[in-house]
Scaffold this motif. Structure first.
Motif, PDB file in Angstrom:
ATOM      1  N   ASN A 183       1.109  -1.184   0.041  1.00 32.19           N
ATOM      2  CA  ASN A 183      -0.131   0.245  -0.261  1.00 32.19           C
ATOM      3  C   ASN A 183       1.098   0.939  -0.051  1.00 32.19           C
ATOM      4  O   ASN A 183       1.754   1.473   0.690  1.00 32.19           O
ATOM      5  CB  ASN A 183      -0.664   0.199   1.013  1.00 32.19           C
ATOM      6  CG  ASN A 183      -2.106   1.210   1.132  1.00 32.19           C
ATOM      7  OD1 ASN A 183      -2.487   1.843   0.560  1.00 32.19           O
ATOM      8  ND2 ASN A 183      -2.499   1.949   2.379  1.00 32.19           N
ATOM      9  N   PRO A 184       1.006   1.806  -1.082  1.00 33.64           N
ATOM     10  CA  PRO A 184       0.637   1.444  -1.884  1.00 33.64           C
ATOM     11  C   PRO A 184       0.525   1.042  -2.882  1.00 33.64           C
ATOM     12  O   PRO A 184       1.670   0.275  -2.903  1.00 33.64           O
ATOM     13  CB  PRO A 184       0.046   3.006  -3.018  1.00 33.64           C
ATOM     14  CG  PRO A 184       0.962   3.852  -1.983  1.00 33.64           C
ATOM     15  CD  PRO A 184       2.207   3.350  -0.842  1.00 33.64           C
ATOM     16  N   GLU A 187       1.472   0.543  -9.557  1.00 30.90           N
ATOM     17  CA  GLU A 187       1.240  -0.660 -11.679  1.00 30.90           C
ATOM     18  C   GLU A 187       2.430  -0.265 -12.025  1.00 30.90           C
ATOM     19  O   GLU A 187       2.564  -0.929 -12.640  1.00 30.90           O
ATOM     20  CB  GLU A 187      -0.496   0.674 -11.765  1.00 30.90           C
ATOM     21  CG  GLU A 187      -0.476   0.772 -13.140  1.00 30.90           C
ATOM     22  CD  GLU A 187      -1.357   1.395 -13.552  1.00 30.90           C
ATOM     23  OE1 GLU A 187      -2.117   0.830 -14.109  1.00 30.90           O
ATOM     24  OE2 GLU A 187      -1.971   2.290 -12.417  1.00 30.90           O
ATOM     25  N   SER A 223       0.827   4.867  -8.584  1.00 33.47           N
ATOM     26  CA  SER A 223      -0.067   3.350  -8.178  1.00 33.47           C
ATOM     27  C   SER A 223      -1.167   3.510  -9.093  1.00 33.47           C
ATOM     28  O   SER A 223      -1.180   4.408  -9.846  1.00 33.47           O
ATOM     29  CB  SER A 223      -0.640   4.191  -6.214  1.00 33.47           C
ATOM     30  OG  SER A 223      -1.139   4.539  -6.128  1.00 33.47           O
ATOM     31  N   GLU A 224      -1.353   2.066  -8.140  1.00 33.79           N
ATOM     32  CA  GLU A 224      -2.920   1.918  -9.127  1.00 33.79           C
ATOM     33  C   GLU A 224      -4.344   3.327  -8.937  1.00 33.79           C
ATOM     34  O   GLU A 224      -5.034   3.715  -9.403  1.00 33.79           O
ATOM     35  CB  GLU A 224      -3.505   0.058  -8.895  1.00 33.79           C
ATOM     36  CG  GLU A 224      -2.178  -0.307  -9.014  1.00 33.79           C
ATOM     37  CD  GLU A 224      -3.089  -2.260  -9.350  1.00 33.79           C
ATOM     38  OE1 GLU A 224      -4.242  -1.798  -8.419  1.00 33.79           O
ATOM     39  OE2 GLU A 224      -2.558  -3.278  -8.980  1.00 33.79           O
ATOM     40  N   ASP A 225      -4.138   3.792  -7.625  1.00 42.32           N
ATOM     41  CA  ASP A 225      -5.241   4.691  -7.192  1.00 42.32           C
ATOM     42  C   ASP A 225      -4.806   5.824  -7.090  1.00 42.32           C
ATOM     43  O   ASP A 225      -5.257   6.993  -7.380  1.00 42.32           O
ATOM     44  CB  ASP A 225      -5.582   4.092  -5.804  1.00 42.32           C
ATOM     45  CG  ASP A 225      -6.244   2.711  -5.896  1.00 42.32           C
ATOM     46  OD1 ASP A 225      -7.298   2.074  -6.987  1.00 42.32           O
ATOM     47  OD2 ASP A 225      -5.999   2.414  -5.101  1.00 42.32           O
TER      48      ASP A 225
END
Length: 258
Positions: A183-184, A187, A223-225
């Motif tokens: 976390n994160p 990606e 990160s993905e988010d």
């Protein structure tokens, strides 16, 4: 052969299958299933393990040998290399510590500095944050056999993790810390590579002549988010590092490159 039967079959991908096989072998080296200095299983066994033809396997091994991390000895077999050079495909996101574990040599960290500071304009731009936003800065020297091989300077958002938690779990690599933490969720990373003169500053830090050329990588991790959250400068002594990229003929459909 039973000890290899854990999630090792290669799934068909758009890229040539031999590249997927090569990457899978390298992953097994990194995981300690294939150990540097030891002999790989015979080609027939490897081909069965990966569910590919021997021709595909041989092409993967030929490419791995050109990259320097396996050695094929005629009439004897294929061995995982103990190469002193850190060679990496540009498509692989991996820390120096992880590379060292895979190649079977020890990487040590010295002169570690961890502090929170306001983001300067250049760092704020890379992380897509406002100037002055708190970021954690981590700098250190990486060594091999007591010889400096790299100077690393990382920045990440101060809101991502408690500083005491980070210090308690930091083992030399910011990237490995976030991979382990999950976390994160990472990606991809965007990396720029250039060659620069060591100059007075890095001559002293890395114990090399001022006119020696070193590699500089500027890397932003996404990160993905949350988008960009980690940025680093990595100054690498060239005689210890080598990068490569696999280039392929583009696919052409109806006369158009796709």
């Amino acid at each position: 052969m039973d000890r290899y039967q854990t999630n090792i079959q290669v799934q068909t991908q758009k890229a040539p299958l031999y590249l997927a096989v090569k990457s899978k072998i390298r992953q097994l080296v990194q995981e300690g299933i294939f150990i540097p200095g030891t002999k790989l299983p015979p080609e027939t066994e490897l081909a069965t393990m990966f569910n590919v033809s021997r021709n595909t396997l041989r092409e993967a091994l030929r490419l791995a040998q050109r990259e320097g991390w396996v050695v094929q000895k005629h009439g004897v077999g294929t061995f995982v290399s103990h190469s002193g050079l850190v060679e990496e495909g540009l498509e692989i996101l991996e820390s120096i510590d992880s590379q060292a574990r895979r190649e079977g040599w020890e990487s040590h960290t010295m002169d570690v500095s961890i502090e929170t500071q306001p983001a300067e304009e250049s760092i704020a731009e890379e992380l897509d944050i406002g100037v002055g936003t708190p970021v954690v800065r981590v700098s250190r020297i990486k060594t091999r056999d007591r010889q400096p091989i790299a100077y690393l300077e990382d920045y990440f958002l101060g809101t991502l993790v408690d500083l005491d938690e980070f210090k308690a779990n930091f083992k030399g690599s910011v990237l490995d810390f976030f991979i382990a933490r999950g976390n994160p969720s990472i990606e991809y990373a965007w990396t720029e590579i250039s060659a620069i003169l060591a100059g007075e500053r890095f001559s002293e830090i890395l114990s090399i002549p001022q006119d020696e050329i070193i590699l500089l990588t500027r890397e932003t991790v996404f990160s993905e988010d949350a988008g960009p959250f980690h940025f680093s400068f990595n100054y690498l002594v060239m005689k210890f590092f080598k990068f490569h990229i696999v280039r392929m003929i583009p696919e052409i459909r109806n006369g158009v490159t796709v």
